[in-house]
Design a protein around this motif. Structure first.
Motif, mmCIF file in Angstrom:
data_model
loop_
_atom_site.group_PDB
_atom_site.id
_atom_site.type_symbol
_atom_site.label_atom_id
_atom_site.label_comp_id
_atom_site.label_asym_id
_atom_site.label_seq_id
_atom_site.Cartn_x
_atom_site.Cartn_y
_atom_site.Cartn_z
ATOM 1 N N ARG A 18 57.083 50.180 64.525
ATOM 2 C CA ARG A 18 56.451 51.425 64.906
ATOM 3 C C ARG A 18 54.662 51.176 64.464
ATOM 4 N N GLU B 89 59.459 60.073 57.840
ATOM 5 C CA GLU B 89 57.694 61.040 58.942
ATOM 6 C C GLU B 89 57.605 59.766 60.288
ATOM 7 N N ASP B 90 57.828 57.983 59.947
ATOM 8 C CA ASP B 90 57.947 57.107 61.121
ATOM 9 C C ASP B 90 58.801 57.497 62.202
ATOM 10 N N THR B 92 61.965 58.856 64.378
ATOM 11 C CA THR B 92 62.088 60.343 65.165
ATOM 12 C C THR B 92 63.101 61.235 64.824
ATOM 13 N N ARG B 127 63.904 68.107 70.172
ATOM 14 C CA ARG B 127 62.671 67.848 69.431
ATOM 15 C C ARG B 127 63.657 66.459 69.192
ATOM 16 N N GLN B 130 60.847 63.203 68.569
ATOM 17 C CA GLN B 130 59.622 63.642 68.573
ATOM 18 C C GLN B 130 59.853 63.222 66.792
ATOM 19 N N LEU B 131 58.595 62.741 66.350
ATOM 20 C CA LEU B 131 58.347 62.196 64.865
ATOM 21 C C LEU B 131 58.295 63.343 63.822
ATOM 22 N N GLY B 133 57.111 63.222 61.354
ATOM 23 C CA GLY B 133 55.931 63.430 60.602
ATOM 24 C C GLY B 133 55.442 64.430 61.653
ATOM 25 N N THR B 134 55.003 64.535 62.589
ATOM 26 C CA THR B 134 54.652 65.663 63.804
ATOM 27 C C THR B 134 55.091 66.979 63.564
ATOM 28 N N LEU B 135 56.204 67.220 63.070
ATOM 29 C CA LEU B 135 56.722 68.936 62.850
ATOM 30 C C LEU B 135 56.127 69.945 62.293
ATOM 31 N N SER B 136 55.846 70.292 62.673
ATOM 32 C CA SER B 136 55.953 72.036 61.778
ATOM 33 C C SER B 136 56.867 71.636 60.557
ATOM 34 N N LYS B 140 60.440 71.007 59.770
ATOM 35 C CA LYS B 140 60.961 70.111 59.264
ATOM 36 C C LYS B 140 61.741 69.947 58.285
#
Ligand code: ATP
Ligand code: MG
Lengths: 372, 314
Positions: A18, B89-90, B92, B127, B130-131, B133-136, B140
């Protein structure tokens, strides 16, 4: 005992994939380093910039100048017109060598059979200076012999005693051949140690290690799962730098390539082990970095990479025995330059294997599943 | 059945005692609320119970197993959600769940089904790719909870699961906690919110690394230390409230007065009547006065116990 190893391995692979930029850096940086250092570290002295102040200008003076340039050690880049100018050129760093031929050079040769040439040498770079001294002495000697033989012809001109050094290995005395195998060892050590130390310390820093530790994953599974992908990367790296060594620096591998690769894997394991050992201690990446330097500096200085270990004080030699890079550099040079095989190198290989096993075991034992 | 048992559990970091001889008991299926000011040792207790830290002395049993002797046996039984988001965080959402699931030995269809189930339960469906790390922040927290419940633990340790979450999401999370509890799962939850504490089966209050109260909220409110004999608790609504507070604090029959939202909570002598208080305030120009007797709140309990503890120290 290895519970979780495949989960961790799979996760680590995804994370590495990644982040292609980091992967690119990991793979490309050592190659760049090798190219940079490989070209920069060159102890062969050729074409030293030289200035000549010739006050004589007759045939004999031109002969001696040709004799200097024919050695290929001296490259005449300036013609000075005064003592002052010759001196200034050296002080300014324009040239490293100044040759002064006095006005009475030819006269003295003809009248007395003896004349003087002054060679000024910039001593600030010791390797250049010592070679310049040796080469100019031999230029003087061969010129004298030639004149002597011209005046007193001998039927079969030959020196009574002639020493003929013959290089068995690395016949051209190219420093690349000597330096590059060692350089490869150092570069591999640096990237693998850093990579593994960081991969665990990063998890500690981000708090993900905490989440991992409450799961039933076993320490050995966690470590090996994390190591395996880096081991593969480091191995690919090894192949890459060997290719650069063979085809860019033109250093042929005299011995068995498979043996070389096998020992490289052993060496990588010891470097990974050191990285792991660091990661069991370091709380953050800065600490890990400092500890890694603490290991890497001796690997550069005491392993025989730069300075021959034989010429070190006994204590330093002993410290060198504790450094895996010492053994690997020995093996690399043995296989690459001398075509040595298992029989000649097995002691070094055994030492590497022992150290790898030791580091990995100790770090697995030290890595307890607690934080504090 | 006892799910969690602590016996004089102590943890020192060098000279600092982070947890001082804490003993408590949590029954199976309970929601135990663990409260205390910042730095009082809540997270440290949880880390000790999860086997992340080794106790300096004392011990604890989780699901009947000793944390000192058998930490590995406990791991399958517990779920842990740390105070700080600590999934990858990196990766999904799905990759995180699959990773942690596979470590617990789930695989193939079972793992797929279980992660889908958990994502549905926590409203994370859609979701998956989705990564993390990009969640609210709220999502999270839900993902972290999903990771903790994935392997169907019997006991969950949740360290401030509702910190930094909006009121609606907070209520939804608590609905989930009750759902887990109804399935027999024991929850050990730290929080700074009194309304959450009021909803717990039992609560414990840790202050300066010592547990100074533990029990059911109703029981704590009836403690003699909280209701000294010869006193009563009153709530006073009036205007202006700060002036009223100043007046009351000098009144001879008042033992303690604090502002609580829009009202003043008063601990007064039993002899003081509502009309006495009303009269005293009116004289000084305070208007729209409404005095009524009340039960102590959990916050009253904790404030009082903290004061007593402070007084005992000096
Ligand atoms: N690894 C550690 N080393 C040294 N001291 C620590 C360590 N972990 C915690 N402490 C100290 O222990 C005390 C208790 O910390 P803890 O995190 O348990 O508090 P807390 O009740 O969870 O606080 P908060 O409400 O802010 O989360 C603090 O003084 C903290 O500084
Ligand atoms: Mg905390």
């Amino acid at each position: 005992m290895f519970r979780g190893i495949f989960s961790v391995l799979y996760k680590e692979t995804i994370q590495i994939r990644r982040d292609p930029f980091t992967l690119f850096l990991i793979l490309a940086l050592p190659l760049f380093q090798l190219l940079m250092f490989g070209y920069a570290i060159n102890t062969n002295v050729r074409n030293i910039r030289t200035a000549v102040y010739n006050l004589d200008h007759r045939r004999a003076s031109r002969e001696i100048i040709d004799a200097f340039t024919n050695t290929e050690y001296f490259q005449i880049v300036r013609w000075a017109q005064s003592d002052q100018e010759l001196n200034d050129l050296i002080v300014a760093g324009e040239v490293k060598i100044g040759i002064k031929i006095p006005a009475d050079y030819t006269d003295n040769l003809l009248k007395w059979g003896r004349a003087t040439v002054l060679v000024l040498i910039d001593g600030s770079d010791s390797s250049i200076a010592s070679q310049a001294v040796a080469v100019s002495n031999s230029v003087g000697l061969s010129q004298s012999l030639r004149r002597l033989l011209e005046q007193h012809p001998v039927p079969e001109p030959a020196l009574a005693v002639e020493v003929r050094p013959k290089m068995l290995f690395n016949p051209d005395m190219r420093s690349a051949n000597f330096m590059v195998p060692g350089l490869i060892a150092i570069i591999l050590q640096i990237i693998t140690t850093f990579l593994t130390a960081f991969s665990i310390v990063r998890e500690r820093e981000r708090g993900t290690l905490e989440q991992l530790l409450v799961t039933p994953v076993r320490p050995a599974g966690l470590m090996l799962g994390k190591l395996a992908p880096y081991c593969v990367i480091a191995f690919l790296e090894t192949c890459g730098v060997l290719v650069v060594m063979r085809w860019i620096f033109d250093v042929p591998i005299q011995g068995n390539l498979l043996l070389l690769l096998a020992v490289a894997v052993l060496f990588l394991l010891t470097a990974l082990g050191i990285g792991l050992l660091i990661s069991t201690r370091a709380q953050n990446q800065v600490q890990a970095m400092q500890m890694a330097y603490f290991v890497i500096l001796p690997s550069i200085l005491l392993s025989g990479f730069v300075f021959p270990r034989e010429s070190m004080p006994a204590v330093m030699q002993w410290v060198g025995y504790l450094i895996p890079a010492s053994y690997f550099i020995e093996v690399m040079r043995g296989i690459v330059l001398r075509g040595a095989g298992w029989l000649e190198l097995w002691e070094n290989i055994a030492a590497l294997a022992l150290m790898g096993f030791l580091f990995l075991t100790v770090s697995a034992l030290r890595f307890r599943k607690t934080l504090g | 059945m006892t799910a969690i048992l602590l016996q004089e559990l102590t943890k020192r970091f060098g000279t600092l005692t982070a947890v001082n001889s804490v003993s408590l008991e949590v029954n199976e299926g309970e929601i135990y609320g663990f409260l205390g000011p910042n730095g009082s040792g809540k997270s440290t207790v949880i880390k000790l119970l999860c086997g992340l830290l080794e106790p300096t002395s004392g011990t604890a049993w989780i699901a009947g197993k000793n944390v000192r002797q058998d930490p590995e046996a406990i791991r399958e039984q517990i779920g842990y959600m740390s105070q700080r988001f600590s999934l990858y965080e990196d990766l999904t959402v799905e990759e995180n769940l699959h990773f942690f699931g596979s470590i617990y030995g789930l695989s193939g269809r079972l793992l797929q089904n279980r992660s889908r189930e958990v994502m549905q339960l926590l409203d994370l469906s859609g979701r998956g790719r989705q990564l993390a790390g990009t969640l609210s922040g709220g999502l999270k927290q839900r993902l972290a909870l999903a990771g903790a419940i994935l392997h169907q633990p019997r006991i969950m340790f949740l360290d401030e699961p509702t910190a930094g979450i909006d009121p609606v999401a907070r209520r939804e999370l608590w609905d989930l906690f009750f759902h887990f509890s109804s399935q027999g799962i024991t929850l050990f939850v730290t929080t700074h919110y009194m309304d959450e504490a009021e909803r717990c089966t039992s609560v414990g209050y840790i202050y300066l690394s010592q547990l100074i109260a533990t029990g059911e909220p109703e029981g704590l409110k009836k403690l003699p230390e909280v209701n000294p004999s010869g006193t009563r608790r009153l709530e006073i609504n009036c205007h202006p409230i700060t002036q009223a507070l100043r007046i009351l604090r000098t009144a001879p029959y008042v033992r303690d007065a604090t502002i609580f939202g829009q009202a003043i909570h008063l601990l007064a002598d039993a002899s003081a009547s509502e009309s006495d208080i009303e009269r005293d305030l009116q004289i000084q120009g305070v208007t729209s006065i409404l005095v009524r007797p009340i039960e102590p709140s959990l916050e009253d309990v904790f404030v009082l116990l903290t004061r007593r503890q402070e007084a005992a120290r000096v």
